[in-house]
Design a protein around this motif. Structure first.
Motif, PDB file in Angstrom:
ATOM      1  N   ILE A  85      11.301  -7.266  31.482  1.00 29.27           N
ATOM      2  CA  ILE A  85      10.333  -7.714  30.478  1.00 29.27           C
ATOM      3  C   ILE A  85      10.964  -7.406  29.123  1.00 29.27           C
ATOM      4  O   ILE A  85      11.441  -6.293  28.894  1.00 29.27           O
ATOM      5  CB  ILE A  85       8.991  -6.956  30.576  1.00 29.27           C
ATOM      6  N   ARG A  86      10.971  -8.400  28.228  1.00 30.95           N
ATOM      7  CA  ARG A  86      11.504  -8.196  26.877  1.00 30.95           C
ATOM      8  C   ARG A  86      10.432  -8.566  25.865  1.00 30.95           C
ATOM      9  O   ARG A  86       9.708  -9.544  26.041  1.00 30.95           O
ATOM     10  CB  ARG A  86      12.741  -9.061  26.640  1.00 30.95           C
ATOM     11  N   VAL A  87      10.366  -7.805  24.784  1.00 30.95           N
ATOM     12  CA  VAL A  87       9.434  -8.079  23.696  1.00 30.95           C
ATOM     13  C   VAL A  87      10.241  -8.073  22.408  1.00 30.95           C
ATOM     14  O   VAL A  87      10.964  -7.108  22.128  1.00 30.95           O
ATOM     15  CB  VAL A  87       8.308  -7.026  23.625  1.00 30.95           C
ATOM     16  N   GLY A  88      10.144  -9.154  21.643  1.00 25.44           N
ATOM     17  CA  GLY A  88      10.905  -9.243  20.402  1.00 25.44           C
ATOM     18  C   GLY A  88      10.228 -10.145  19.396  1.00 25.44           C
ATOM     19  O   GLY A  88       9.216 -10.791  19.686  1.00 25.44           O
ATOM     20  N   GLN A  89      10.804 -10.201  18.210  1.00 24.00           N
ATOM     21  CA  GLN A  89      10.302 -11.052  17.139  1.00 24.00           C
ATOM     22  C   GLN A  89      11.016 -12.389  17.234  1.00 24.00           C
ATOM     23  O   GLN A  89      12.202 -12.488  16.937  1.00 24.00           O
ATOM     24  CB  GLN A  89      10.553 -10.383  15.786  1.00 24.00           C
ATOM     25  N   PHE A  90      10.318 -13.441  17.680  1.00 20.58           N
ATOM     26  CA  PHE A  90      10.903 -14.768  17.852  1.00 20.58           C
ATOM     27  C   PHE A  90      11.240 -15.386  16.498  1.00 20.58           C
ATOM     28  O   PHE A  90      12.318 -15.901  16.278  1.00 20.58           O
ATOM     29  CB  PHE A  90       9.963 -15.664  18.646  1.00 20.58           C
ATOM     30  N   ASP A  91      10.276 -15.370  15.599  1.00 16.49           N
ATOM     31  CA  ASP A  91      10.496 -15.770  14.214  1.00 16.49           C
ATOM     32  C   ASP A  91       9.617 -14.863  13.360  1.00 16.49           C
ATOM     33  O   ASP A  91       8.964 -13.961  13.884  1.00 16.49           O
ATOM     34  CB  ASP A  91      10.227 -17.269  13.984  1.00 16.49           C
ATOM     35  N   ASN A  92       9.608 -15.076  12.037  1.00 15.41           N
ATOM     36  CA  ASN A  92       8.893 -14.122  11.181  1.00 15.41           C
ATOM     37  C   ASN A  92       7.382 -14.146  11.365  1.00 15.41           C
ATOM     38  O   ASN A  92       6.687 -13.277  10.841  1.00 15.41           O
ATOM     39  CB  ASN A  92       9.268 -14.319   9.707  1.00 15.41           C
ATOM     40  N   ARG A  93       6.855 -15.095  12.148  1.00 14.73           N
ATOM     41  CA  ARG A  93       5.406 -15.153  12.370  1.00 14.73           C
ATOM     42  C   ARG A  93       5.019 -15.098  13.832  1.00 14.73           C
ATOM     43  O   ARG A  93       3.848 -15.273  14.154  1.00 14.73           O
ATOM     44  CB  ARG A  93       4.833 -16.422  11.737  1.00 14.73           C
ATOM     45  N   THR A  94       5.969 -14.877  14.740  1.00 18.96           N
ATOM     46  CA  THR A  94       5.657 -14.945  16.168  1.00 18.96           C
ATOM     47  C   THR A  94       6.366 -13.845  16.945  1.00 18.96           C
ATOM     48  O   THR A  94       7.587 -13.727  16.888  1.00 18.96           O
ATOM     49  CB  THR A  94       6.091 -16.305  16.757  1.00 18.96           C
ATOM     50  N   THR A  95       5.585 -13.049  17.684  1.00 20.68           N
ATOM     51  CA  THR A  95       6.153 -12.098  18.631  1.00 20.68           C
ATOM     52  C   THR A  95       6.243 -12.806  19.975  1.00 20.68           C
ATOM     53  O   THR A  95       5.347 -13.561  20.347  1.00 20.68           O
ATOM     54  CB  THR A  95       5.274 -10.833  18.745  1.00 20.68           C
ATOM     55  N   ILE A  97       6.995 -12.394  24.206  1.00 27.33           N
ATOM     56  CA  ILE A  97       7.126 -11.562  25.404  1.00 27.33           C
ATOM     57  C   ILE A  97       7.746 -12.442  26.483  1.00 27.33           C
ATOM     58  O   ILE A  97       7.256 -13.539  26.747  1.00 27.33           O
ATOM     59  CB  ILE A  97       5.754 -11.040  25.871  1.00 27.33           C
ATOM     60  N   VAL A  98       8.831 -11.960  27.088  1.00 29.00           N
ATOM     61  CA  VAL A  98       9.541 -12.717  28.115  1.00 29.00           C
ATOM     62  C   VAL A  98       9.515 -11.917  29.412  1.00 29.00           C
ATOM     63  O   VAL A  98       9.917 -10.759  29.439  1.00 29.00           O
ATOM     64  CB  VAL A  98      11.004 -12.999  27.706  1.00 29.00           C
ATOM     65  N   ILE A  99       9.024 -12.550  30.476  1.00 32.33           N
ATOM     66  CA  ILE A  99       9.041 -11.956  31.822  1.00 32.33           C
ATOM     67  C   ILE A  99      10.092 -12.723  32.603  1.00 32.33           C
ATOM     68  O   ILE A  99       9.880 -13.881  32.974  1.00 32.33           O
ATOM     69  CB  ILE A  99       7.659 -12.080  32.502  1.00 32.33           C
ATOM     70  N   GLU A 100      11.251 -12.084  32.828  1.00 28.77           N
ATOM     71  CA  GLU A 100      12.362 -12.756  33.512  1.00 28.77           C
ATOM     72  C   GLU A 100      12.372 -12.393  34.985  1.00 28.77           C
ATOM     73  O   GLU A 100      12.342 -11.215  35.346  1.00 28.77           O
ATOM     74  CB  GLU A 100      13.692 -12.373  32.872  1.00 28.77           C
ATOM     75  N   LEU A 101      12.420 -13.416  35.830  1.00 25.54           N
ATOM     76  CA  LEU A 101      12.482 -13.198  37.270  1.00 25.54           C
ATOM     77  C   LEU A 101      13.920 -12.971  37.707  1.00 25.54           C
ATOM     78  O   LEU A 101      14.863 -13.376  37.032  1.00 25.54           O
ATOM     79  CB  LEU A 101      11.894 -14.389  38.018  1.00 25.54           C
TER      80      LEU A 101
END
Length: 165
Positions: A85-95, A97-101
């Motif tokens: 699971i990764r959590v990051g800042q996609f752009d300056n207005r969007t967080t 969350i990525v769940i990678e299988l």
């Protein structure tokens, strides 16, 4: 007299920066419960998540528009059929969350359930990932749209499957 003003500048700057950060809309908590295949997250204000399923590698991508992530990108290695699971800042207005299988696994997008417990507290229940036998050049799963339960705002989220080039 001039030196007094110079001493006050750092104080004014710190008050200004504190006021800016206090108004930021933030992701305040997230947790993935591997034994239940469930993601939970909380923001400090209401949010309407957007989600999609992307292949190669298979991952569920959840965008939180208008939400900032304080601090660096975070990740949690899971193991088994959910790799990370990764959590990051996609752009300056969007967080994001990525769940990678794990490689060789997919899930049925019709079985992914979003539930808004409150406007700012959400759970994402994943179905059990399934092993797949990929045929080169064929999509992993046909495009689907899916409605998710949200008791706080009767809006549907769209979950799409996209192939990565």
């Amino acid at each position: 007299m001039k030196s007094r003003w110079l001493l006050l500048i750092p104080s004014f700057l710190s008050v200004f920066l504190f006021a800016l950060s206090a108004g930021a809309r933030q992701l305040v908590f997230w947790r993935f419960e591997a034994n239940q295949n469930r993601l939970e997250f909380t923001t400090d204000v209401g949010v309407q998540p957007r989600a999609q399923l992307i292949a190669n590698p298979t991952r569920v991508v959840i965008d939180l528009p208008g939400i900032s992530l304080e601090g660096p990108t975070d990740s949690q290695k899971v193991g088994g059929t959910v790799k990370e699971i990764r959590v990051g800042q996609f752009d300056n207005r969007t967080t994001r969350i990525v769940i990678e299988l794990a490689p060789g696994y997919t899930l049925d997008p019709q079985q992914v359930k979003f539930r808004g417990l409150t406007p700012n507290q959400w759970t994402v229940q994943l179905p059990r990932p399934e092993r797949v036998g990929l045929v080169p050049g064929q999509p992993l799963v046909a495009d689907n749209s899916n409605s998710f339960e949200n008791p706080s705002a009767s809006q549907n989220l769209l979950l799409k499957l996209k192939e990565n080039p």
